[in-house]
Structures are given as C-alpha cells and as structure tokens.
Design a protein around this motif. Structure first.
Motif, PDB file in Angstrom:
ATOM      1  N   PRO A  19      46.963  35.291  46.769  1.00  0.00           N
ATOM      2  CA  PRO A  19      45.512  35.084  46.830  1.00  0.00           C
ATOM      3  C   PRO A  19      44.871  35.797  48.024  1.00  0.00           C
ATOM      4  O   PRO A  19      43.808  36.425  47.878  1.00  0.00           O
ATOM      5  N   ALA A  20      45.520  35.725  49.184  1.00  0.00           N
ATOM      6  CA  ALA A  20      44.987  36.423  50.359  1.00  0.00           C
ATOM      7  C   ALA A  20      45.040  37.924  50.151  1.00  0.00           C
ATOM      8  O   ALA A  20      44.097  38.651  50.502  1.00  0.00           O
ATOM      9  N   TYR A  21      46.143  38.420  49.587  1.00  0.00           N
ATOM     10  CA  TYR A  21      46.297  39.844  49.321  1.00  0.00           C
ATOM     11  C   TYR A  21      45.167  40.350  48.434  1.00  0.00           C
ATOM     12  O   TYR A  21      44.571  41.412  48.703  1.00  0.00           O
ATOM     13  N   ALA A  22      44.864  39.610  47.382  1.00  0.00           N
ATOM     14  CA  ALA A  22      43.826  40.039  46.453  1.00  0.00           C
ATOM     15  C   ALA A  22      42.465  40.129  47.145  1.00  0.00           C
ATOM     16  O   ALA A  22      41.701  41.084  46.920  1.00  0.00           O
ATOM     17  N   LYS A  23      42.161  39.157  47.994  1.00  0.00           N
ATOM     18  CA  LYS A  23      40.890  39.188  48.727  1.00  0.00           C
ATOM     19  C   LYS A  23      40.821  40.392  49.656  1.00  0.00           C
ATOM     20  O   LYS A  23      39.811  41.091  49.728  1.00  0.00           O
ATOM     21  N   LYS A  34      36.063  51.780  45.217  1.00  0.00           N
ATOM     22  CA  LYS A  34      36.991  51.642  44.108  1.00  0.00           C
ATOM     23  C   LYS A  34      37.087  50.168  43.708  1.00  0.00           C
ATOM     24  O   LYS A  34      37.097  49.299  44.561  1.00  0.00           O
ATOM     25  N   PRO A  35      37.153  49.898  42.409  1.00  0.00           N
ATOM     26  CA  PRO A  35      37.319  48.510  41.956  1.00  0.00           C
ATOM     27  C   PRO A  35      38.741  48.034  42.199  1.00  0.00           C
ATOM     28  O   PRO A  35      39.661  48.843  42.372  1.00  0.00           O
ATOM     29  N   PHE A  36      38.908  46.725  42.210  1.00  0.00           N
ATOM     30  CA  PHE A  36      40.251  46.149  42.355  1.00  0.00           C
ATOM     31  C   PHE A  36      40.301  44.920  41.473  1.00  0.00           C
ATOM     32  O   PHE A  36      39.771  43.869  41.806  1.00  0.00           O
ATOM     33  N   SER A  37      40.955  45.065  40.331  1.00  0.00           N
ATOM     34  CA  SER A  37      40.976  44.007  39.322  1.00  0.00           C
ATOM     35  C   SER A  37      42.144  43.059  39.540  1.00  0.00           C
ATOM     36  O   SER A  37      43.049  43.319  40.334  1.00  0.00           O
ATOM     37  N   ALA A  41      45.836  43.722  41.249  1.00  0.00           N
ATOM     38  CA  ALA A  41      46.472  42.842  42.231  1.00  0.00           C
ATOM     39  C   ALA A  41      47.880  42.480  41.789  1.00  0.00           C
ATOM     40  O   ALA A  41      48.823  42.501  42.599  1.00  0.00           O
ATOM     41  N   GLN A  42      48.052  42.167  40.507  1.00  0.00           N
ATOM     42  CA  GLN A  42      49.364  41.800  39.986  1.00  0.00           C
ATOM     43  C   GLN A  42      50.325  42.982  40.070  1.00  0.00           C
ATOM     44  O   GLN A  42      51.491  42.830  40.443  1.00  0.00           O
ATOM     45  N   ALA A  43      49.832  44.171  39.743  1.00  0.00           N
ATOM     46  CA  ALA A  43      50.690  45.354  39.712  1.00  0.00           C
ATOM     47  C   ALA A  43      51.094  45.812  41.106  1.00  0.00           C
ATOM     48  O   ALA A  43      52.246  46.215  41.331  1.00  0.00           O
ATOM     49  N   MET A  53      48.950  52.569  47.173  1.00  0.00           N
ATOM     50  CA  MET A  53      47.903  53.591  47.331  1.00  0.00           C
ATOM     51  C   MET A  53      47.945  54.580  46.177  1.00  0.00           C
ATOM     52  O   MET A  53      46.903  54.940  45.618  1.00  0.00           O
ATOM     53  N   ALA A  54      49.146  55.039  45.824  1.00  0.00           N
ATOM     54  CA  ALA A  54      49.268  55.993  44.723  1.00  0.00           C
ATOM     55  C   ALA A  54      48.764  55.376  43.417  1.00  0.00           C
ATOM     56  O   ALA A  54      48.057  56.025  42.637  1.00  0.00           O
ATOM     57  N   HIS A  55      49.116  54.121  43.184  1.00  0.00           N
ATOM     58  CA  HIS A  55      48.694  53.428  41.976  1.00  0.00           C
ATOM     59  C   HIS A  55      47.169  53.315  41.912  1.00  0.00           C
ATOM     60  O   HIS A  55      46.577  53.406  40.834  1.00  0.00           O
TER      61      HIS A  55
END
Length: 207
Positions: A19-23, A34-37, A41-43, A53-55
């Motif tokens: 959860p913290a990572y996603a935020k 850039k969006p971050f869905s 986050a899961q990938a 970064m590459a992803h």
C-alpha cells in the motif's frame, strides 16, 4: 530438514509495504506525467528499481533522480509499512544457532531506514541490499553472497520470499524456496517451491 540459515526477502515477506509502495510510486510517476495503475503496482512491486523503471517507460539514465525521488517520498510513508502478523515472534522463536538474514532488491539506505524501527534487526547475521552486489535478484549472486558471508552452503539454506523473482533466485542458487503465501500475488504461478507457508509461524515446524 533442519536448515543452518534462513534468508528473507523484505517487501511482501517481512513487511506489508505494497500500500505504501503504491502511494509513493503514484506520486513519483505523476512528476513524470505518467499514470500508475493498480496493475502497474502489482507488476512492479517485486521488481528491482531498474526493472520497474523499464516496465514503466522511465529512461535508464534517469535512475539516480528517480531513485532519489522515490526514497525521499517513501521517507514520509514508513509509518504506513507494517510487519505481517507473526513475523516478530517467528524471528524471536527460531533457534539461535540458525543464521538469519535479508536479501532484498531495496537499496541499503531504503532498507536501513525502513527496518530500523524493528528490534529483530539485531538478530540478523547478514543483510544484502541492491547496493551490495553488481547483480540483482533473480540473479543468484545476492543470495549466494549472503550465504557465503555466514559460511553456510546453499544446500543447508532456505530462502523465504513472496515473488516469482524470489523463487527464481532460489532456484538459480540451488537453495530451497519457501513461499510466503501471506504476501504472494494470488495470480502468480509458483512451480519451484519446497514449502508453501500460509503464515510466518509455520516456518517453525521445520525445527
């Protein structure tokens, strides 16, 4: 089998940090327009920074800036990261002659800042971060380096992690892999597991 060493991943294994990572990633990616869905986050959650970064389409030569921004924003979210239930008592109850350690794709500054609040860090015989070896998981070098530092052969060690990258690391190092079911991606197809631990204290059954 009784193991002489157990090495742990951090994110998704010791700590519930997604959860913290996603935020944090959403904020940093917004600075790049850039969006971050949730799928992103899961990938990217189990990936090393360079892989993420590459992803996400961030240029490799922007690594230092990207990582600096990630660490700066994450510093405001360490309070959002919690240990999974059972982790602290597990590390307290494992036999004292078993060498314990961490093998993570986090950089050392991030690892030390995020984990400093936990008393069990004094129990660890070794910690290997992304700064300590020239190759990252799933290459076996980080795990093999940790085991070499504690003087334990791969055949006498267990690596506990939640991701396919962790599983691949263990397989490449010829180390038994214990899947942290409590933190795993439910859609991941794990094939090379010696154990599937439903909760942390299940690891004690090996001893």
């Amino acid at each position: 089998m009784t193991y002489q060493a157990i090495m742990f991943d951090i994110d998704g294994t010791l700590t519930n940090s997604q959860p913290a990572y996603a935020k944090v990633m959403a904020q940093v990616l917004s600075e790049y327009d850039k969006p971050f869905s949730a799928a992103d986050a899961q990938a990217t959650f189990p990936m090393a920074a360079e892989q993420a970064m590459a992803h996400l389409g961030i240029a490799a030569d922007d690594f230092d800036h990207f990582q600096a921004r990630y660490e700066a924003v994450m510093a405001d979210h360490y309070q959002d990261i919690t240990l999974y239930p059972g982790i602290a008592p597990l590390l307290q109850q494992l036999p004292t002659d078993v060498k314990l350690g961490i093998v993570t794709s986090q950089r050392r500054n991030e690892m030390e800042s995020g984990m400093a609040q936990y008393d069990f860090m004094d129990r660890l015989a070794v910690t290997i971060s992304a700064d300590d070896t020239p190759k990252r998981k799933p290459d076996p070098l980080p795990l093999l380096t940790a085991l070499a530092r504690v003087g334990v052969q791969p055949s006498d060690a267990l690596f506990v992690g939640d991701s396919l990258s962790d599983e691949q690391t263990a397989a490449a190092a010829k180390v038994d892999f214990g899947l942290a079911v409590w933190g795993m991606d439910p859609n991941a197809n794990h094939q090379q597991t010696a154990y599937r631990f439903k909760q942390p204290l299940d690891i004690l059954t090996l001893f």
